[in-house]
Design a protein around this motif. Sequence first.
Motif, mmCIF file in Angstrom:
data_model
loop_
_atom_site.group_PDB
_atom_site.id
_atom_site.type_symbol
_atom_site.label_atom_id
_atom_site.label_comp_id
_atom_site.label_asym_id
_atom_site.label_seq_id
_atom_site.Cartn_x
_atom_site.Cartn_y
_atom_site.Cartn_z
ATOM 1 N N ASP A 73 0.840 -1.199 0.000
ATOM 2 C CA ASP A 73 0.000 0.000 0.000
ATOM 3 C C ASP A 73 0.877 1.252 0.000
ATOM 4 O OD1 ASP A 73 0.926 0.033 2.597
ATOM 5 O OD2 ASP A 73 -1.037 0.124 3.539
ATOM 6 N N PHE A 74 2.139 1.062 -0.353
ATOM 7 C CA PHE A 74 3.137 2.135 -0.420
ATOM 8 C C PHE A 74 3.280 2.801 0.934
ATOM 9 C CE2 PHE A 74 1.631 1.607 -4.829
ATOM 10 C CZ PHE A 74 2.818 1.178 -5.388
ATOM 11 N N ALA A 75 3.143 4.106 1.011
ATOM 12 C CA ALA A 75 3.469 4.814 2.251
ATOM 13 C C ALA A 75 2.313 4.901 3.240
ATOM 14 C CB ALA A 75 3.994 6.217 1.935
ATOM 15 N N GLY A 95 9.532 3.222 -3.792
ATOM 16 C CA GLY A 95 10.447 2.086 -3.676
ATOM 17 C C GLY A 95 10.780 1.767 -2.220
ATOM 18 N N PRO A 96 11.236 2.777 -1.445
ATOM 19 C CA PRO A 96 11.491 2.520 -0.026
ATOM 20 C C PRO A 96 10.253 2.027 0.724
ATOM 21 C CG PRO A 96 12.585 4.526 -0.693
ATOM 22 C CD PRO A 96 11.742 4.089 -1.857
ATOM 23 N N ALA A 97 9.074 2.514 0.350
ATOM 24 C CA ALA A 97 7.848 2.073 1.019
ATOM 25 C C ALA A 97 7.555 0.606 0.729
ATOM 26 C CB ALA A 97 6.668 2.946 0.597
ATOM 27 N N VAL A 98 7.835 0.153 -0.500
ATOM 28 C CA VAL A 98 7.637 -1.264 -0.836
ATOM 29 C C VAL A 98 8.588 -2.126 -0.005
ATOM 30 C CG1 VAL A 98 7.882 -2.995 -2.670
ATOM 31 C CG2 VAL A 98 6.732 -0.821 -3.143
ATOM 32 N N ILE A 99 9.847 -1.691 0.093
ATOM 33 C CA ILE A 99 10.826 -2.410 0.920
ATOM 34 C C ILE A 99 10.329 -2.483 2.367
ATOM 35 C CG2 ILE A 99 13.176 -2.279 1.876
ATOM 36 C CD1 ILE A 99 13.160 -3.084 -1.089
ATOM 37 N N GLN A 119 12.514 -1.898 14.587
ATOM 38 C CA GLN A 119 13.462 -0.780 14.605
ATOM 39 C C GLN A 119 14.403 -0.848 13.409
ATOM 40 O OE1 GLN A 119 15.652 -0.457 18.248
ATOM 41 N NE2 GLN A 119 16.647 1.440 17.647
ATOM 42 N N ALA A 120 14.926 -2.031 13.100
ATOM 43 C CA ALA A 120 15.818 -2.193 11.949
ATOM 44 C C ALA A 120 15.065 -1.940 10.641
ATOM 45 C CB ALA A 120 16.441 -3.582 11.946
ATOM 46 N N SER A 121 13.822 -2.395 10.557
ATOM 47 C CA SER A 121 13.006 -2.163 9.356
ATOM 48 C C SER A 121 12.796 -0.669 9.122
ATOM 49 C CB SER A 121 11.647 -2.857 9.498
ATOM 50 O OG SER A 121 11.793 -4.247 9.607
ATOM 51 N N ASP A 122 12.554 0.059 10.199
ATOM 52 C CA ASP A 122 12.357 1.507 10.074
ATOM 53 C C ASP A 122 13.652 2.211 9.685
ATOM 54 O OD1 ASP A 122 9.739 1.004 10.748
ATOM 55 O OD2 ASP A 122 9.907 1.768 12.795
ATOM 56 N N LEU A 123 14.780 1.726 10.178
ATOM 57 C CA LEU A 123 16.077 2.284 9.780
ATOM 58 C C LEU A 123 16.338 2.037 8.295
ATOM 59 C CD1 LEU A 123 18.800 3.625 10.404
ATOM 60 C CD2 LEU A 123 19.655 1.354 11.043
ATOM 61 N N VAL A 124 16.011 0.841 7.830
ATOM 62 C CA VAL A 124 16.154 0.534 6.397
ATOM 63 C C VAL A 124 15.282 1.487 5.585
ATOM 64 C CG1 VAL A 124 15.650 -1.201 4.618
ATOM 65 C CG2 VAL A 124 16.837 -1.877 6.716
ATOM 66 N N PHE A 125 14.067 1.744 6.048
ATOM 67 C CA PHE A 125 13.165 2.676 5.365
ATOM 68 C C PHE A 125 13.797 4.058 5.256
ATOM 69 C CE2 PHE A 125 9.170 5.399 5.785
ATOM 70 C CZ PHE A 125 8.821 5.287 4.452
ATOM 71 N N TYR A 126 14.329 4.559 6.366
ATOM 72 C CA TYR A 126 14.981 5.883 6.353
ATOM 73 C C TYR A 126 16.171 5.877 5.389
ATOM 74 C CZ TYR A 126 17.537 10.014 7.758
ATOM 75 O OH TYR A 126 18.209 11.211 7.735
ATOM 76 N N ASN A 127 17.026 4.863 5.485
ATOM 77 C CA ASN A 127 18.197 4.788 4.602
ATOM 78 C C ASN A 127 17.777 4.719 3.134
ATOM 79 O OD1 ASN A 127 19.960 4.801 6.785
ATOM 80 N ND2 ASN A 127 20.188 2.579 6.834
ATOM 81 N N MET A 142 8.866 10.956 7.396
ATOM 82 C CA MET A 142 8.272 9.662 7.073
ATOM 83 C C MET A 142 8.743 8.585 8.049
ATOM 84 S SD MET A 142 8.320 9.966 2.922
ATOM 85 C CE MET A 142 7.246 8.580 2.540
ATOM 86 N N TRP A 143 10.026 8.626 8.419
ATOM 87 C CA TRP A 143 10.552 7.682 9.421
ATOM 88 C C TRP A 143 9.814 7.876 10.752
ATOM 89 C CZ3 TRP A 143 12.889 8.985 14.044
ATOM 90 C CH2 TRP A 143 13.434 7.929 14.775
ATOM 91 N N ALA A 144 9.641 9.137 11.172
ATOM 92 C CA ALA A 144 8.945 9.418 12.432
ATOM 93 C C ALA A 144 7.508 8.896 12.374
ATOM 94 C CB ALA A 144 8.963 10.918 12.724
ATOM 95 N N GLY A 145 6.872 9.009 11.208
ATOM 96 C CA GLY A 145 5.508 8.507 11.057
ATOM 97 C C GLY A 145 5.416 7.011 11.285
ATOM 98 N N VAL A 146 6.376 6.248 10.732
ATOM 99 C CA VAL A 146 6.320 4.795 10.937
ATOM 100 C C VAL A 146 6.741 4.424 12.357
ATOM 101 C CG1 VAL A 146 6.573 4.207 8.502
ATOM 102 C CG2 VAL A 146 8.609 4.307 9.939
ATOM 103 N N ARG A 147 7.616 5.203 12.969
ATOM 104 C CA ARG A 147 7.991 4.914 14.359
ATOM 105 C C ARG A 147 6.802 5.143 15.286
ATOM 106 N NH1 ARG A 147 10.768 1.324 15.298
ATOM 107 N NH2 ARG A 147 11.040 1.967 17.440
ATOM 108 N N VAL A 148 6.045 6.207 15.032
ATOM 109 C CA VAL A 148 4.905 6.531 15.896
ATOM 110 C C VAL A 148 3.708 5.633 15.599
ATOM 111 C CG1 VAL A 148 3.188 8.320 16.412
ATOM 112 C CG2 VAL A 148 5.608 8.917 16.281
ATOM 113 N N GLY A 149 3.406 5.415 14.323
ATOM 114 C CA GLY A 149 2.168 4.729 13.980
ATOM 115 C C GLY A 149 2.295 3.325 13.427
ATOM 116 N N GLY A 150 3.500 2.772 13.377
ATOM 117 C CA GLY A 150 3.668 1.488 12.717
ATOM 118 C C GLY A 150 3.575 0.255 13.582
#
Length: 168
Positions: free
Chosen positions: A44-46, A111-115, A128-136, A151-159
């Motif tokens: 669902d992308f981002a 692309g990063p959202a699919v990953i 935590q590692a998945s979110d770091l990969v997303f940011y990178n 976007m990283w903060a969004g997944v950390r807060v709501g993921g």
Amino acid sequence: MNRFPMPLRVELFQDGSGGQTLAGFMYQDPDCGLVQVPAGFDTDFASVRPLRTMSLVALALSLAIGALGIVAGWLGVALLGGVMACLGGALGALGFGVLLLYAAVVGYGNGPAVIHDHLYTTGELSRQASDLVFYNALRSSGSARWRAWLMWAGVRVGGATRYRETKS
């Protein structure tokens, strides 16, 4: 070094809810190594649809409460009219803020959202590692540092509710 060795090929769903990868997709993360998404993976992308929905609801509520405030003011109920006007203004500001946030992130980092979606679905890395990969991956794909952080903060807060750990 190109950290995305293959282009992202996705067929979008007709309802606009996301898409499905048509071919494998990869990302070489500097911290966690190679992440591979297989063909046929649904994404669902981002996941920013809740932001869009929330902002529209907040704007609609602010308009309704603002209209009630005007009607209450016309009827001579000063206290109720003032409260309604303040509440309408606060909801309007919330709706506008959420719309700005939505505009800042929508359409960026597919692309990063699919990953990231793949990592959250499989649980092959910790959250935590998945979110770091997303940011990178966002930074590697050219997203501005502030947008990648947002976007990283969004997944950390709501993921947390979307992450599934693999049980061993």
